[in-house]
Design a protein around this motif. Structure first.
Motif, short mmCIF file in Angstrom:
data_model
loop_
_atom_site.label_atom_id
_atom_site.label_comp_id
_atom_site.label_asym_id
_atom_site.label_seq_id
_atom_site.Cartn_x
_atom_site.Cartn_y
_atom_site.Cartn_z
N VAL A 29 0.88 -1.16 0.00
CA VAL A 29 0.00 0.00 0.00
C VAL A 29 0.92 1.22 0.00
O VAL A 29 1.92 1.25 0.73
CB VAL A 29 -0.98 0.01 1.20
CG1 VAL A 29 -0.25 0.01 2.52
CG2 VAL A 29 -1.93 1.17 1.12
N ILE A 31 1.51 5.04 0.76
CA ILE A 31 1.01 6.16 1.56
C ILE A 31 1.77 7.41 1.14
O ILE A 31 2.99 7.50 1.29
CB ILE A 31 1.24 5.92 3.08
CG1 ILE A 31 0.67 4.58 3.54
CG2 ILE A 31 0.68 7.10 3.88
CD1 ILE A 31 -0.82 4.49 3.58
N HIS A 43 -1.22 12.26 -8.48
CA HIS A 43 -0.87 11.22 -7.52
C HIS A 43 -0.95 9.85 -8.18
O HIS A 43 -1.51 9.71 -9.28
CB HIS A 43 -1.78 11.26 -6.29
CG HIS A 43 -3.23 11.01 -6.59
ND1 HIS A 43 -4.08 12.01 -7.00
CD2 HIS A 43 -3.97 9.88 -6.57
CE1 HIS A 43 -5.28 11.50 -7.21
NE2 HIS A 43 -5.24 10.21 -6.96
N SER A 47 -3.19 5.15 -4.34
CA SER A 47 -2.39 5.50 -3.17
C SER A 47 -3.27 6.20 -2.14
O SER A 47 -4.34 6.73 -2.48
CB SER A 47 -1.20 6.39 -3.55
OG SER A 47 -1.64 7.63 -4.08
N LEU A 48 -2.83 6.19 -0.91
CA LEU A 48 -3.56 6.83 0.17
C LEU A 48 -2.80 8.07 0.63
O LEU A 48 -1.58 8.11 0.55
CB LEU A 48 -3.73 5.86 1.35
CG LEU A 48 -4.40 4.53 1.02
CD1 LEU A 48 -4.39 3.62 2.24
CD2 LEU A 48 -5.82 4.75 0.52
N MET A 50 -1.66 10.64 3.64
CA MET A 50 -1.49 10.96 5.05
C MET A 50 -0.40 12.04 5.09
O MET A 50 0.79 11.74 5.20
CB MET A 50 -1.06 9.75 5.89
CG MET A 50 -0.98 10.08 7.38
SD MET A 50 -0.42 8.70 8.42
CE MET A 50 -1.93 7.77 8.59
#
Length: 124
Positions: A29, A31, A43, A47-48, A50
């Motif tokens: 994953v 981040i 992006h 993707s995540l 934070m």
């Protein structure tokens, strides 16, 4: 992949090709620790976010089925946040060396903004 020992813990630096291959295989994953504005403009799809400004290592997902790879624009912020995660109790974490700039230089796919419509578009 470069592996560094940090106080008995492991900090890995992956290149963009390694991250892409693992991401495509469903093994990691990603981040993104860049700002929301940077993320909004472009992006890696899936993707995540934070952001470094509100980064909380305790809020990261577990690394049971998938490993975590942190990324930013150039690799500096992601390495800094990887070290924060190690200090917070992670035994092993990875970040992408060269960041999103390396991803784009390798001509890997990502989502960008079409400035004529404001819509998201696939970029290769």
């Amino acid at each position: 992949m470069q592996v560094d020992q940090v106080d008995g813990k492991v900090l890995e630096t992956w290149d963009a090709g390694e991250v892409h291959a693992a991401f495509e295989a469903g093994e990691v994953v990603i981040i993104d620790v860049r700002s929301p504005q940077e993320f909004m403009l472009e992006h890696i799809g899936g993707s995540l976010l934070m952001p470094m400004s509100s980064f909380e290592a305790a809020g990261l997902p577990g690394q049971g089925d998938k490993r975590i790879v942190l990324m930013c624009a150039g690799g500096v912020r992601s390495e800094r946040m990887a070290r924060v995660a190690l200090d917070a109790g992670f035994d092993r974490i990875a970040h992408m060396g060269g960041g999103f700039g390396a991803w784009k230089a390798a001509k890997l796919p990502y989502l960008g903004t079409d400035f004529t419509t404001g819509a998201t578009k696939q970029v290769r």
